[in-house]
Structures are given as structure tokens and as C-alpha cells.
Design a protein around this motif. Structure first.
Motif, PDB file in Angstrom:
ATOM      1  N   HIS A  60      79.347   6.171  74.228  1.00 14.46           N
ATOM      2  CA  HIS A  60      79.637   6.409  75.519  1.00 14.46           C
ATOM      3  C   HIS A  60      80.515   7.703  75.629  1.00 14.46           C
ATOM      4  CE1 HIS A  60      79.454   5.511  79.695  1.00 14.46           C
ATOM      5  NE2 HIS A  60      80.557   4.934  79.820  1.00 14.46           N
ATOM      6  N   TRP A  63      90.842   6.125  82.640  1.00 14.60           N
ATOM      7  CA  TRP A  63      90.043   7.114  83.419  1.00 14.60           C
ATOM      8  C   TRP A  63      89.926   6.271  84.711  1.00 14.60           C
ATOM      9  CZ3 TRP A  63      87.904   4.473  79.468  1.00 14.60           C
ATOM     10  CH2 TRP A  63      86.633   3.582  79.818  1.00 14.60           C
ATOM     11  N   ASP A 106      78.931  -0.845  79.686  1.00 13.80           N
ATOM     12  CA  ASP A 106      79.620   0.330  79.445  1.00 13.80           C
ATOM     13  C   ASP A 106      80.692   0.065  79.323  1.00 13.80           C
ATOM     14  OD1 ASP A 106      76.960   1.131  80.712  1.00 13.80           O
ATOM     15  OD2 ASP A 106      78.013   2.439  82.141  1.00 13.80           O
ATOM     16  N   ASP A 107      81.347   1.048  78.682  1.00 13.42           N
ATOM     17  CA  ASP A 107      82.822   1.471  78.307  1.00 13.42           C
ATOM     18  C   ASP A 107      83.396   0.414  77.007  1.00 13.42           C
ATOM     19  OD1 ASP A 107      82.681   2.955  80.516  1.00 13.42           O
ATOM     20  OD2 ASP A 107      83.520   1.291  81.966  1.00 13.42           O
ATOM     21  N   HIS A 143      85.106   9.461  77.981  1.00 12.02           N
ATOM     22  CA  HIS A 143      84.805   9.229  78.920  1.00 12.02           C
ATOM     23  C   HIS A 143      84.630  10.438  80.133  1.00 12.02           C
ATOM     24  CE1 HIS A 143      83.469   6.736  82.612  1.00 12.02           C
ATOM     25  NE2 HIS A 143      83.214   5.880  81.686  1.00 12.02           N
TER      26      HIS A 143
HETATM   27 ZN   LIG Z   1      81.744   4.348  81.644  1.00 11.48          ZN
END
Ligand SMILES: [Zn+2]
Length: 248
Positions: A137, A107, A71-72, A141
Motif C-alpha cells: 500500500h 493519516w 486496506d492498510d 499512505h
Molecule cells: Zn489505505
């Protein structure tokens, strides 16, 4: 019935032991051991695109099927995780934020931990040639549960178009930020034209589930091989009610 264990990773590197957000860190030494173990165990590590085809019944689900998700879009993916994945010949998918390439994970604030940098577009564009898939994604976010329709459209459809423009290839896979998802978000994901989306709901992926709400198994800091094996063999039943798009 055979399912697919979709494993969820975030950052890979060398980190102090943390108490909070343990699912966000995997130490390189553990990651390398986990990949070596998957090889020995005979895992069939699929791309997300192959997993979707298998879940649709277009090809068999192989035994010991695994998908590796990140993720990310942290820079540590291309710098640290990809070389290990390549060593073992494993594909993976990384979910990037269309409006935060080259920025950092703002975030995400953990006491005493630096805010980790995200890959630039130049780095993201190198990934397909390295055998890695790139998914969306969203833009910023944003937790998608309960947000209005224009925000859903922007986060889902606009992020898809931006990443596709940057890569020059289709982006059919999505990952809900914070695992935050409701029926409106799933419907917006369908309207944006995605063929798969992953949540943070725990379980293995089976053909009966909606491809736009696939569960995952989170790998946490400090997970050793017995823990990984336990996650692969157990935790297959869906935790909670299945999520799905509205009936057409
Ligand atoms: Zn994430």
C-alpha cells in the motif's frame, strides 16, 4: 461476460456507528454474516494472484467470482478478520504500508475514534501460512496523484522491495492509497514490476481493464446481506472512464 467483484474492506471489529468514513469500519457481526452468505451463495473466493491469472485469460473466470481485499494492514485483520476467513476457507489479500509496520494509522483522524494500530512485521510474516496474501500500500499512505517521479519510485518500488525482504517472497500486488491514481502512478506501478493494482473506482474487474487499475466495490458499515447481494449483482459497470498505463 463474467467479471470479478473485488470487495474492499478496512477494519473489522466492534465499532460505534459512525457517520464519516463508513467504508473504514465493518462490525464483526456483519462481517461474519457476509462471509456466511458468500459461502451459501456459492461465491468462488479467489486469491488476487488467481484473479490476475483469470483476468489474463490463463484460467477461466468462475461464476460468482469474488476477491476479498483489506486496506492498510490493521491489527484487526489478523486478530479479527483472519479467524473468520479461515472458518470459511476464504483467502484474502491485505495491503500493508512498508514504513509503518507496528505503527498506527496516523493519516487517519476521525473525531472521537482511536487511531487504529497496524500489524507488526512479525504479524505480517505470519499471514502467508494462514492463507493470506500480502500486497503493498506504499510506504507512508501517500496520495500518488500528481506527486513527483522520485516519490512515485519510493512509494511503489521501495515499498515492494521492503515488504519482499521482510516476507522472503514476491509482492506482485499494489493498492493506491486513498484510491489516488493518475497515469504517471500507473506507469510507475508498471515500472516497479507489479502485476496488479487496485483503485477505489467502483465496478467489477473484467479482462478488458488494465490490471494496474482494477476497480473495487466498497463494503460500508451497516451493509446487510441484501445490500451485499445488490453490490455483487449490480455496480458491475465501471463508474467513470477506465484508467490505464501509457501505451508502450
Ligand atoms: Zn489505505
Amino acid at each position: 461476460m463474467n467479471g470479478i467483484s473485488i470487495l474492499m474492506y478496512h477494519q473489522v471489529g466492534n465499532f460505534p456507528t459512525v457517520k464519516l468514513h463508513r467504508a473504514s469500519y465493518t462490525n464483526l457481526v456483519h462481517f461474519r454474516r457476509q462471509m456466511a452468505f458468500l459461502k451459501r451463495w456459492g461465491a468462488n473466493v479467489l486469491t488476487m494472484t488467481e484473479a490476475v491469472a483469470a483476468l489474463r485469460g490463463e484460467r477461466p473466470i468462475p461464476p460468482r467470482a469474488v476477491v476479498l481485499t483489506f486496506d492498510d494492514g490493521y491489527r484487526s485483520f489478523i486478530d479479527t478478520a483472519v479467524p473468520v476467513l479461515q472458518e470459511y476457507g476464504f483467502p484474502a489479500i491485505v495491503y500493508v504500508l512498508a514504513s509503518k509496520a507496528g505503527d498506527d494509522a496516523g493519516w487517519y483522524a476521525v473525531d472521537g475514534q482511536p487511531t487504529p494500530p497496524l500489524m507488526t512485521w512479525d504479524e505480517v510474516r505470519r499471514l502467508p501460512a494462514l492463507g493470506m496474501e500480502v500486497g503493498s500500500h506504499g510506504l507512508f499512505h501517500t496520495a500518488l496523484k500528481g506527486v513527483d517521479a522520485p516519490t512515485l519510485r519510493a512509494e511503489l518500488a521501495d515499498s515492494k522491495r521492503i515488504i519482499e525482504d521482510q516476507l522472503g517472497r514476491a509482492v506482485p500486488h499494489f493498492c493506491y492509497p486513498f484510491g489516488s491514481v493518475d497515469q504517471a502512478a500507473i506507469d510507475a506501478c508498471a515500472a516497479a514490476g507489479y502485476s496488479s493494482a487496485v483503485t477505489c473506482q467502483r465496478g467489477a474487474a473484467y479482462p478488458a481493464l488494465d490490471l494496474l487499475a482494477l476497480p473495487r466495490k466498497s463494503i460500508r458499515q451497516g451493509h446487510d446481506i441484501p445490500m451485499l447481494l445488490w453490490k455483487l449483482y449490480t455496480k458491475n459497470g465501471l463508474k467513470g472512464a477506465p484508467l490505464h498505463r501509457s501505451a508502450a
